[in-house]
Structures are given as C-alpha cells and as structure tokens.
Design a protein around this motif. Structure first.
Motif, mmCIF file in Angstrom:
data_model
loop_
_atom_site.group_PDB
_atom_site.id
_atom_site.type_symbol
_atom_site.label_atom_id
_atom_site.label_comp_id
_atom_site.label_asym_id
_atom_site.label_seq_id
_atom_site.Cartn_x
_atom_site.Cartn_y
_atom_site.Cartn_z
ATOM 1 N N ASP A 2 0.715 -1.175 0.324
ATOM 2 C CA ASP A 2 -0.226 -0.001 -0.198
ATOM 3 C C ASP A 2 1.418 1.561 0.133
ATOM 4 O O ASP A 2 1.881 0.879 0.527
ATOM 5 C CB ASP A 2 -0.984 0.217 1.454
ATOM 6 C CG ASP A 2 -1.976 0.865 1.398
ATOM 7 O OD1 ASP A 2 -1.959 2.132 1.382
ATOM 8 O OD2 ASP A 2 -2.976 0.525 0.353
ATOM 9 N N VAL A 3 0.733 2.163 -0.094
ATOM 10 C CA VAL A 3 0.905 3.539 -0.816
ATOM 11 C C VAL A 3 1.747 4.136 0.986
ATOM 12 O O VAL A 3 2.850 4.575 0.632
ATOM 13 C CB VAL A 3 0.278 4.907 -1.808
ATOM 14 C CG1 VAL A 3 0.907 5.734 -1.139
ATOM 15 C CG2 VAL A 3 0.332 4.225 -2.872
ATOM 16 N N LYS A 4 0.398 4.271 1.439
ATOM 17 C CA LYS A 4 1.539 4.347 3.144
ATOM 18 C C LYS A 4 2.101 3.419 3.761
ATOM 19 O O LYS A 4 2.483 3.988 3.996
ATOM 20 C CB LYS A 4 -0.914 4.354 4.216
ATOM 21 C CG LYS A 4 -0.591 2.571 4.133
ATOM 22 C CD LYS A 4 -2.018 3.207 4.935
ATOM 23 C CE LYS A 4 -2.486 1.512 4.970
ATOM 24 N NZ LYS A 4 -1.794 0.965 5.621
ATOM 25 N N ASP A 5 2.424 2.371 3.182
ATOM 26 C CA ASP A 5 3.219 2.076 3.735
ATOM 27 C C ASP A 5 4.711 2.200 3.443
ATOM 28 O O ASP A 5 5.822 1.728 3.661
ATOM 29 C CB ASP A 5 3.233 0.432 3.414
ATOM 30 C CG ASP A 5 2.442 0.230 4.698
ATOM 31 O OD1 ASP A 5 1.573 -0.099 5.099
ATOM 32 O OD2 ASP A 5 1.297 -1.510 3.851
ATOM 33 N N GLN A 6 4.726 2.889 2.048
ATOM 34 C CA GLN A 6 5.772 3.497 1.679
ATOM 35 C C GLN A 6 6.647 4.008 2.144
ATOM 36 O O GLN A 6 6.287 5.127 2.247
ATOM 37 C CB GLN A 6 6.124 3.669 0.339
ATOM 38 C CG GLN A 6 7.059 4.216 -0.681
ATOM 39 C CD GLN A 6 6.135 4.658 -2.181
ATOM 40 O OE1 GLN A 6 4.952 4.074 -2.944
ATOM 41 N NE2 GLN A 6 6.997 5.476 -2.753
ATOM 42 N N SER A 7 8.367 4.082 2.337
ATOM 43 C CA SER A 7 9.006 5.090 3.295
ATOM 44 C C SER A 7 9.994 6.020 2.324
ATOM 45 O O SER A 7 10.694 6.767 2.650
ATOM 46 C CB SER A 7 9.401 4.044 3.840
ATOM 47 O OG SER A 7 10.418 2.953 3.682
ATOM 48 N N PHE A 50 10.104 -0.106 1.445
ATOM 49 C CA PHE A 50 8.250 -0.499 2.573
ATOM 50 C C PHE A 50 8.925 -0.754 3.229
ATOM 51 O O PHE A 50 9.894 -0.606 3.226
ATOM 52 C CB PHE A 50 7.675 -1.126 1.599
ATOM 53 C CG PHE A 50 6.557 -1.108 0.191
ATOM 54 C CD1 PHE A 50 5.933 -0.301 0.139
ATOM 55 C CD2 PHE A 50 7.278 -1.151 -1.253
ATOM 56 C CE1 PHE A 50 5.624 0.474 -0.929
ATOM 57 C CE2 PHE A 50 6.721 -0.874 -2.026
ATOM 58 C CZ PHE A 50 5.473 -0.118 -1.689
ATOM 59 N N LYS A 51 7.754 -0.680 4.649
ATOM 60 C CA LYS A 51 8.274 -0.554 5.876
ATOM 61 C C LYS A 51 8.413 -1.979 5.542
ATOM 62 O O LYS A 51 8.319 -2.661 4.949
ATOM 63 C CB LYS A 51 7.072 0.122 6.932
ATOM 64 C CG LYS A 51 7.211 1.315 6.706
ATOM 65 C CD LYS A 51 5.533 1.845 7.673
ATOM 66 C CE LYS A 51 5.342 3.122 7.465
ATOM 67 N NZ LYS A 51 4.329 3.238 8.407
#
Length: 151
Positions: A2-7, A50-51
């Motif tokens: 998911d984009v929110k997990d992208q760091s 990603f995380k």
C-alpha cells in the motif's frame, strides 16, 4: 503493498545498477541471455522502499525484482512470466494451487505427488525457484527451497 507503507523512492545510480546486474547474473545464471532486455543499460531503475525492509525495483511502472532486508534480489513473478527460463522450475499438483495462491507453504508431498514434478538435475537448498502448477502455463509463485530436490 500500500502507498501508506511506502517509506521512500529513489532513482538507482548507474554504478549500483551494474552491481544489481552482476548480482542477478551470479545468482540466476539463466537470466544472462535476457539481462539486456530485462534491465537495459540506459534504463532508469527506481528503488521503492517499504516499511519492513522490503524494496521493489522497477523500470517505468513495471516491477522487475524485489529484495527483503539484505537478501539477494529476486526477480518478480511478472518477469518470470515473460522469461520462464530465468529460474529453475518445480511443479505442484493441481490440488495445491488454491492453497499456494492463498499463501500456504509448499511441502514435500505437494512436489512429489502424482501431477507434481521436480527437475532431473539436483537443485541445492536455498535456491530460488519458479513454482508452476500442473496443467498451467505460467508460474504461480516464486519460492526458496528449504531442502535440496534430492532430499
């Protein structure tokens, strides 16, 4: 993912791309004839982090490989669909398909039962393989052998 997990996301330097090319060739000898097509020398390779210490490597919007922690870079399933010869292949029987697609580990009976197939040549433990299914044309997963095919 998911984009929110992208760091983070960054373009990979050409010197690092050369290292990735040599690592892929060393770890996956079957990839060498296709390497210029998979990873052209003038292509822009992007690393998406990603995380959980996972990285995806992509050219344009196509993911060509992934890496977890400092493990070797592994070709993506999409790449194996395009170039099935780049990884050694094993085959599971039809009954295993839905379980593998749901995330189950493949156990010895799934590779030794009727309909399953192991290659004639020995593949050592820890080798990355393409997992095909009985009666299907494309690989359904990529995995790491916990034991050699002789075992």
């Amino acid at each position: 993912f998911d984009v929110k997990d992208q760091s983070g996301q960054n373009q990979v330097k050409s010197s690092v791309v050369r290292g990735i090319r040599s690592q892929l060739t060393e770890n996956f000898p079957g990839i060498e004839p296709y390497l210029d097509e998979i990873l052209p020398k003038k292509a822009t390779l992007t690393q998406v982090k990603f995380k959980g210490h996972t990285s995806l490597y992509k050219i344009d919007d196509t993911v060509i490989a992934f890496q977890q922690f400092n493990d070797p870079i592994i070709p993506s399933l999409r790449l194996v669909h395009q170039f099935p010869e780049i990884l050694p292949a094993v085959q599971v029987d039809r009954g295993a398909i839905k379980y593998v697609l749901s995330g189950a580990n493949i156990m010895c009976p799934g590779l030794t039962s009727p309909g399953a197939r192991l290659p004639d040549e020995s593949i050592p433990a820890e080798t990355i393989v393409a997992i095909f299914a009985e009666g299907k044309r494309h690989a359904l997963a990529i995995g790491r052998l916990n034991m050699s095919t002789d075992e």
